[in-house]
Design a protein around this motif. Structure first.
Motif, PDB file in Angstrom:
ATOM      1  N   ILE A 218       0.855  -1.196   0.000  1.00  0.00           N
ATOM      2  CA  ILE A 218       0.000   0.000   0.000  1.00  0.00           C
ATOM      3  C   ILE A 218       0.886   1.239   0.000  1.00  0.00           C
ATOM      4  N   GLU A 219       0.296   2.326  -0.454  1.00  0.00           N
ATOM      5  CA  GLU A 219       1.028   3.597  -0.466  1.00  0.00           C
ATOM      6  C   GLU A 219       0.148   4.669   0.169  1.00  0.00           C
ATOM      7  N   VAL A 220       0.765   5.541   0.956  1.00  0.00           N
ATOM      8  CA  VAL A 220       0.034   6.675   1.537  1.00  0.00           C
ATOM      9  C   VAL A 220       0.801   7.958   1.253  1.00  0.00           C
ATOM     10  N   HIS A 221       0.067   9.063   1.281  1.00  0.00           N
ATOM     11  CA  HIS A 221       0.716  10.372   1.178  1.00  0.00           C
ATOM     12  C   HIS A 221       1.430  10.647   2.503  1.00  0.00           C
ATOM     13  N   ALA A 222       2.701  10.905   2.416  1.00  0.00           N
ATOM     14  CA  ALA A 222       3.522  11.064   3.626  1.00  0.00           C
ATOM     15  C   ALA A 222       2.954  12.145   4.542  1.00  0.00           C
ATOM     16  N   GLU A 223       2.483  13.241   3.957  1.00  0.00           N
ATOM     17  CA  GLU A 223       2.052  14.379   4.769  1.00  0.00           C
ATOM     18  C   GLU A 223       0.857  14.044   5.660  1.00  0.00           C
ATOM     19  N   ASN A 224       0.065  13.050   5.272  1.00  0.00           N
ATOM     20  CA  ASN A 224      -1.112  12.696   6.079  1.00  0.00           C
ATOM     21  C   ASN A 224      -0.750  12.004   7.379  1.00  0.00           C
ATOM     22  N   TYR A 225       0.513  11.600   7.519  1.00  0.00           N
ATOM     23  CA  TYR A 225       0.906  10.847   8.716  1.00  0.00           C
ATOM     24  C   TYR A 225       2.004  11.537   9.513  1.00  0.00           C
ATOM     25  N   MET A 226       2.439  12.699   9.073  1.00  0.00           N
ATOM     26  CA  MET A 226       3.554  13.369   9.749  1.00  0.00           C
ATOM     27  C   MET A 226       3.125  13.915  11.116  1.00  0.00           C
TER      28      MET A 226
END
Lengths: 302, 258
Positions: free
Chosen positions: A47-55
């Motif tokens: 899976i891939e996520v947008h990094a900024e959503n988890y910072m």
């Protein structure tokens, strides 16, 4: 690039599944997590996520992402580093990314050939760059800085474009190849972005793909686009809001015929569908990748 | 002036034309019929549409109050004045309550800024960094005197709010959990428990009490501050708040002062 840790060794089906990924949306957690260790049923390896959503984030979202990491490999896809920025890199944001990568140990980390920040303000879009020597130097400097801070390779994606610059004098594939050669970064080839950009600028997508430095490609993105109809004509908008279009599947087939298996992601970021619709796209990618890979293997053997 | 400054200014000002130096043509010389202005507008629309969507996600109750169309106008007006300072968009919109205080088109909804503050708090507690909790049972052996000297180090997933509006009633009403609000001031504590936000109505004086505790005062000192404010808060109310805080793991550590 890190390893694909969920490859089922010696199993052709498992091997193929391990290359197939989806852009993870929290609304699909139950389906993805529910598959548990029986992930072969879902044919999804990562899976891939947008990094900024988890910072810097605590609570439910990161807890669920960590739970999914028990089954799926994770790729972090940044949208905010603004690698082409005239201002230089935002050091605070780079620190956030370093911390995130350290926390989650993703197998891939990627960003975009674009800019999005100026004067301390952030425009939430991937803005275009002229392809000049000056910009190439600047982007390479920033990619070096990021890879040095992370201590690992990053991948750079070709964004969709809607206009050009009079100042551009380097073809985009050449620009990307030079960037990869100079920095050692990999390329994330978004096939939909190729199609959208080529159609919007009147270029043949097949010719563009032939010029693309596919030997530097480490990851592939597939997504849908929208058509903006106006009295003057049609502009394709890279909105990630629908299924992958037939000409993009054709380009993907040609690409895999050149590269063999590569980690391939279905992106669907707006008008997010039910899981079964998204899953059909994964199955389609699997089918196309499998067929194209056979052609690739035959050509290699021949 | 830099090229990106010109691009930035044109993008963020609806009346500006695209900057010089842009073209519809590719390097291969092919020309698409779509005019440059239309092409440039794709970027302009992307920026503001995505920011409006980020605000919609963070302020569902404000949107429910003013309606979808009204919220879109509000969010667009806000985004034009307050572009994000960084790409971490789940924190975007923290200035919306203050913006609403000065926003003439919705000035008739006097409670709206406080409703937006509540939604900022809900997002903040949901996304607050995870923390180690202090086990409440450790306090069982303390004497009453020792308890009065306790200082609590609160977890980041706790926010308090005092409003001249019936903020808890508004929250319940908009979530289809309560009747029409009646006009009266209310104080609330917003916290995260088991990954979900909880909006707790505080008794009168509860905000002052928790504000003092969060500032590092002891339980005893905090009670005295409430008394000095002229608010009558029975000891059982203080006990109830204290129990709530401890039972929901909202404290990272405790110290006994002096």
């Amino acid at each position: 690039m890190g390893e694909l840790p969920h490859i089922s060794s010696g199993d052709a089906e498992g091997l193929l599944n391990s290359y197939l990924g989806v852009g993870y949306k929290p609304v699909h957690f139950s389906e993805l997590y529910g598959s548990g260790t029986n992930k072969a049923i879902e044919h999804v390896g990562w899976i891939e996520v947008h990094a900024e959503n988890y910072m810097g984030r605590g609570g439910l979202l990161p807890a669920r992402l960590r739970a999914l990491q028990e089954t799926y490999s994770l790729s972090l896809h940044g949208v905010g580093l603004s690698l082409g920025s005239e201002d230089g890199l935002d050091k605070e944001h780079l620190t956030r990314l370093v911390e995130l990568v350290s926390d989650y140990s993703p197998f891939l980390v990627s960003e975009h050939l674009a800019w999005s920040s100026h004067g301390g303000r952030y425009l939430n879009d991937l803005l275009p760059l002229p392809y000049t020597n000056e910009v190439l130097d600047r982007v390479c400097r920033h990619v070096d800085e990021v890879q040095s801070a992370l201590g690992r390779q990053i991948l750079i994606e070709n964004p969709s474009t809607y206009l050009g610059f009079d100042a551009s004098h380097i073809p985009k594939p050449t620009f990307l190849e030079s960037m990869a050669n100079r920095t050692g970064c990999g390329l994330l080839l978004d096939v939909n972005n190729i199609y959208v950009s080529c159609r919007n600028s009147g270029v043949n997508p097949d010719d563009y793909l032939d010029d693309f430095p596919v030997n530097r490609v480490v990851e592939i993105h597939l997504a849908g686009y929208a058509e903006d109809q106006t009295p003057e004509g049609v502009l394709l908008i890279d909105n990630h809001g629908g299924p992958v279009s037939p000409p993009v599947w054709d380009l993907f087939h040609r690409l895999i015929g050149k590269t063999g298996y590569l980690p391939t992601l279905i992106e669907w970021d707006t008008n997010i569908p039910d899981w079964n619709i998204l899953h059909k796209e994964v199955l389609k990618a699997r089918e196309v990748m499998s067929a194209a890979h056979q052609a690739y293997s035959l050509e290699k053997a021949g | 002036m830099s090229n990106q400054k010109l691009f930035f200014d044109a993008l963020t000002n609806a009346n500006f034309p695209p900057p010089d130096g842009l073209t519809e043509t590719s390097l291969l010389g092919a020309i698409s019929s779509m005019p440059l202005q239309e092409r440039f507008n794709v970027y302009r629309n992307n920026v503001f549409h995505s920011l409006i969507e980020a605000l919609k996600a963070a302020f569902p109750l404000v949107e429910k109050t003013v309606g979808t169309a009204g919220f879109k106008i509000l969010a667009h007006d806000f985004a034009r004045e307050h572009l994000p300072s960084n790409p971490v968009l789940y924190t975007y919109g923290q200035h919306l309550p203050d913006f609403l205080e000065q926003y003439a088109p919705l000035s008739h909804l006097g409670y709206l800024p406080d409703l937006a503050r509540l939604e900022v708090s809900i997002s903040a507690v949901c996304d607050a960094p995870d923390h180690q909790t202090y086990p409440a049972q450790k306090l069982a052996a303390l004497t009453e005197t020792e308890i009065s000297k306790l200082c609590l180090d609160f977890a980041p997933c706790v926010r308090i709010q005092a409003s001249p509006w019936p903020i808890h009633m508004l929250w319940a009403f908009l979530n289809d959990k309560g009747d029409d609000p009646i006009m009266k001031p209310q104080e609330i504590m917003v916290f995260r428990h088991d990954f979900s936000p909880i909006v707790r109505l505080l008794p009168p004086g509860g905000f002052t009490f928790l504000e003092a505790l969060k500032a590092g005062k002891t339980l005893g000192e905090s009670m005295q501050i409430v008394e000095a404010s002229g608010t009558v808060m029975p000891p059982e109310s203080m006990q109830s708040i204290f129990n709530d805080v401890m039972q929901h793991d909202l404290v990272k550590s405790v110290t006994i002062k002096g």
